[in-house]
Write a protein that holds these residues in place. Structure first.
Motif, PDB file in Angstrom:
ATOM      1  N   LEU A 176      23.901  22.785  25.294  1.00 15.62           N
ATOM      2  CA  LEU A 176      24.242  22.262  26.614  1.00 15.62           C
ATOM      3  C   LEU A 176      24.912  23.335  27.465  1.00 15.62           C
ATOM      4  N   ALA A 177      25.781  24.122  26.885  1.00 15.46           N
ATOM      5  CA  ALA A 177      26.454  25.187  27.630  1.00 15.46           C
ATOM      6  C   ALA A 177      25.460  26.242  28.102  1.00 15.46           C
ATOM      7  N   VAL A 178      24.428  26.483  27.326  1.00 13.96           N
ATOM      8  CA  VAL A 178      23.416  27.467  27.718  1.00 13.96           C
ATOM      9  C   VAL A 178      22.498  26.894  28.792  1.00 13.96           C
ATOM     10  N   MET A 179      22.134  25.622  28.698  1.00 19.44           N
ATOM     11  CA  MET A 179      21.168  25.015  29.602  1.00 19.44           C
ATOM     12  C   MET A 179      21.783  24.469  30.897  1.00 19.44           C
ATOM     13  N   MET A 180      23.072  24.209  30.918  1.00 24.56           N
ATOM     14  CA  MET A 180      23.694  23.580  32.081  1.00 24.56           C
ATOM     15  C   MET A 180      23.544  24.385  33.372  1.00 24.56           C
ATOM     16  N   PRO A 181      23.717  25.701  33.389  1.00 26.07           N
ATOM     17  CA  PRO A 181      23.501  26.435  34.649  1.00 26.07           C
ATOM     18  C   PRO A 181      22.076  26.278  35.178  1.00 26.07           C
ATOM     19  N   LEU A 182      21.104  26.302  34.292  1.00 33.05           N
ATOM     20  CA  LEU A 182      19.721  26.122  34.715  1.00 33.05           C
ATOM     21  C   LEU A 182      19.501  24.723  35.284  1.00 33.05           C
ATOM     22  N   ILE A 183      20.074  23.726  34.648  1.00 34.31           N
ATOM     23  CA  ILE A 183      19.949  22.349  35.134  1.00 34.31           C
ATOM     24  C   ILE A 183      20.588  22.207  36.511  1.00 34.31           C
ATOM     25  N   VAL A 214      21.066  24.622  38.785  1.00 34.03           N
ATOM     26  CA  VAL A 214      20.251  25.351  39.762  1.00 34.03           C
ATOM     27  C   VAL A 214      19.036  24.514  40.158  1.00 34.03           C
ATOM     28  N   LEU A 215      18.368  23.916  39.199  1.00 34.59           N
ATOM     29  CA  LEU A 215      17.212  23.074  39.508  1.00 34.59           C
ATOM     30  C   LEU A 215      17.610  21.851  40.330  1.00 34.59           C
ATOM     31  N   LEU A 216      18.753  21.270  40.037  1.00 36.40           N
ATOM     32  CA  LEU A 216      19.221  20.110  40.783  1.00 36.40           C
ATOM     33  C   LEU A 216      19.490  20.468  42.245  1.00 36.40           C
ATOM     34  N   PHE A 217      20.249  21.537  42.477  1.00 29.47           N
ATOM     35  CA  PHE A 217      20.565  21.923  43.850  1.00 29.47           C
ATOM     36  C   PHE A 217      19.331  22.435  44.591  1.00 29.47           C
ATOM     37  N   ALA A 218      18.416  23.099  43.890  1.00 28.35           N
ATOM     38  CA  ALA A 218      17.177  23.552  44.535  1.00 28.35           C
ATOM     39  C   ALA A 218      16.339  22.364  44.981  1.00 28.35           C
ATOM     40  N   SER A 268      17.326  23.975  58.750  1.00 28.34           N
ATOM     41  CA  SER A 268      17.587  22.835  57.872  1.00 28.34           C
ATOM     42  C   SER A 268      19.040  22.855  57.423  1.00 28.34           C
ATOM     43  N   LEU A 269      19.536  21.697  57.051  1.00 28.44           N
ATOM     44  CA  LEU A 269      20.883  21.580  56.508  1.00 28.44           C
ATOM     45  C   LEU A 269      20.941  22.380  55.211  1.00 28.44           C
ATOM     46  N   SER A 270      21.967  23.192  55.042  1.00 27.81           N
ATOM     47  CA  SER A 270      22.068  24.052  53.873  1.00 27.81           C
ATOM     48  C   SER A 270      22.950  23.398  52.814  1.00 27.81           C
ATOM     49  N   VAL A 271      22.357  23.143  51.648  1.00 24.33           N
ATOM     50  CA  VAL A 271      23.097  22.598  50.512  1.00 24.33           C
ATOM     51  C   VAL A 271      23.619  23.735  49.650  1.00 24.33           C
TER      52      VAL A 271
END
Length: 148
Positions: free
Chosen positions: A34-41, A43-47, A123-126
């Motif tokens: 989870l600690a390894v995958m959380m940054p990727l998750i 990034v995908l969520l905010f993208a 566009s609105l920047s998230v």
């Protein structure tokens, strides 16, 4: 084979299976994964949220341009009716399209035949530092009375 040897062999086989399966060998692996995958998750969520914001900004700009065309193309419409209608739409639409006030919507009547309205903004920047320019254009023909 005697009956006394049979239960002992079953226990031995069961113990060997447990040992080979390594039931407790991977204890604590889930938090590391989870600690390894959380940054990727994240990034995908905010993208995905940023992509949705871009599409909403494009939709807002296109609807404002279409509103401007519809107002400007009506029979004997006053000059600036399209710009006023597009501006009213953008004021009521919310903040999905930002920065549209600087250039403002523009509606041009070409030879009293065609109306073109363009709405530009961002566009609105998230995601901080990510900025997408949005420009949408709508076209329509000017209404006129034709002889019978």
């Amino acid at each position: 084979m005697s009956t006394a040897a049979r239960p002992r062999s079953r226990r031995t086989v069961t113990a060997a299976r447990r040992h080979l399966a390594g039931v407790d060998r991977e204890r604590g692996a889930n938090p590391v994964e989870l600690a390894v995958m959380m940054p990727l998750i994240l990034v995908l969520l905010f993208a995905s949220i940023q992509i949705a914001a871009v599409f909403l900004a494009r939709s807002t700009a296109l609807n404002a341009a279409q509103s401007g065309v519809n107002a400007q193309r009506s029979y004997q419409a006053a000059n600036g009716a399209g710009v006023d209608t597009a501006t009213q739409f953008l004021n009521a639409a919310g903040d999905w399209l930002v920065g549209w006030t600087a250039p403002g919507p523009s509606c041009v009547v070409i030879d009293d035949v065609e109306v073109t309205c363009t709405v530009s903004g961002r566009s609105l920047s998230v995601i901080p530092g990510v900025d997408f320019a949005v420009q949408q254009t709508a076209h329509g023909t000017v209404e006129r009375v034709t002889p019978p």
